[in-house]
Design an enzyme around this catalytic site. Structure first.
Site, mmCIF file in Angstrom:
data_model
loop_
_atom_site.group_PDB
_atom_site.id
_atom_site.type_symbol
_atom_site.label_atom_id
_atom_site.label_comp_id
_atom_site.label_asym_id
_atom_site.label_seq_id
_atom_site.Cartn_x
_atom_site.Cartn_y
_atom_site.Cartn_z
ATOM 1 N N ASP A 51 0.733 -1.068 0.023
ATOM 2 C CA ASP A 51 0.081 0.124 -0.237
ATOM 3 C C ASP A 51 0.805 1.277 -0.195
ATOM 4 O OD1 ASP A 51 0.253 1.127 3.139
ATOM 5 O OD2 ASP A 51 0.337 -1.125 2.971
ATOM 6 N N ASP A 104 1.802 4.667 1.896
ATOM 7 C CA ASP A 104 1.724 4.985 3.371
ATOM 8 C C ASP A 104 0.912 6.267 3.335
ATOM 9 O OD1 ASP A 104 2.382 4.141 5.919
ATOM 10 O OD2 ASP A 104 3.658 6.082 6.012
#
Length: 292
Positions: A209, A211
């Protein structure tokens, strides 16, 4: 001396087709129990050892992982080349979820972990200016590319204490001011300890992902992250399976000196060395401490 590949990562990475004589073994260390038993086997003629960093079932937090015991146990088994596989967040748009980053630098922000094997009575200072092995990292990059995954060669890993994730302000500072590329919680002090144990070390950051700096971070669905984790694990297994053919079982000294990191590191005079520390360091530093 025979080459042995160690893999530190999630539980699923050791499930590799063709791995022979696979068995879980217990390894006792002076630093306590490692995260779990270690799964050993032979793949394409090369010995391999797999250690789930958090233990099977994910029982250890990033802080409670017994880093010293893990590295010592792998060293006792004969591991010469250690590949770290871990999930990370990304600070770079181009390092997207699903991509791999072959880390070559770290910023260590951990504060609650034992970071060295050496202590009062036996002092040593090793260089971690270049904390990963360029030779092993290059081979890991080659293996990663062969999986078809998008892989980036080189990147700075920000190691945070956790277990909470970053605030948005921290995330922006790590990205914009400090210039980090990915963020995780487990590669430190692992990389430092591997250097003290004279292992070649390579780190594969698997991006799950962006951050919290990313404007779309809040829109990320947990199901998408889980799907990315699953795909990353599959690619990591393929990467690891390709390593024996690239490394072969014949061992040669590391051209970057990883396996000789302690040559000039021991500072304590022989007659001042603590016998208890000498005994604890029999695996990690036995090469340079024999006879002392």
């Amino acid at each position: 001396m025979e080459r042995m590949i160690g893999v530190m990562g999630g539980s699923g990475v050791y499930e590799i087709d063709g791995l022979q004589d696979g068995t879980w073994v217990n390894v006792d260390t002076p630093w306590g129990d490692p995260s779990d038993q270690i799964f050993t086997g032979v793949l394409d003629g090369v010995k391999m050892a797999f250690l789930p960093r958090h233990g099977r079932g994910h029982v250890h937090t990033p802080t409670s992982v017994p880093y010293r015991a893990n590295i010592d146990a792998l060293k006792r088994l004969g591991v010469t080349d250690l590949i770290s596989v871990s999930a990370t967040g990304s600070f770079r748009e181009e390092m997207a979820p699903g991509d791999f980053v072959i880390v070559d630098q770290f910023i260590d922000r951990t504060v609650n972990r034992e970071k060295t094997f050496f202590d009062t009575g036996l002092v040593a200072h090793v260089s971690v200016a270049h904390p990963t092995c360029a030779r092993l990292s290059g081979l890991v990059y080659e293996a990663a590319r062969a999986t078809g995954v998008t892989v980036h060669m080189g990147g700075t890993y920000l190691a945070m204490e956790g277990p909470q994730f970053s605030t948005m302000a921290e995330s922006k500072m790590y990205r914009e001011v400090w210039g980090a590329d990915v963020i995780g919680m487990t590669n430190m002090p692992e990389a430092k300890l591997a250097r003290e144990a004279e292992m070649c070390y390579a780190s594969v950051a698997m991006v799950t992902d962006y951050d919290s700096w990313h404007p779309d971070h809040g829109a990320v669905d947990i199901t998408a992250i889980i799907a990315t984790l699953g795909a990353n694990t599959a690619h990591a297994k393929t990467l690891v399976a390709a390593m024996p053919a690239l490394l072969t079982s014949a061992y040669a000294p590391c051209e970057h000196g990883c396996d000789r990191a302690l040559d000039y590191a021991i500072m304590t005079a022989p007659d001042k060395r603590d016998p208890a520390m000498l005994a604890k360091l029999d695996a990690v530093a036995g090469r340079v401490l024999k006879g002392h």
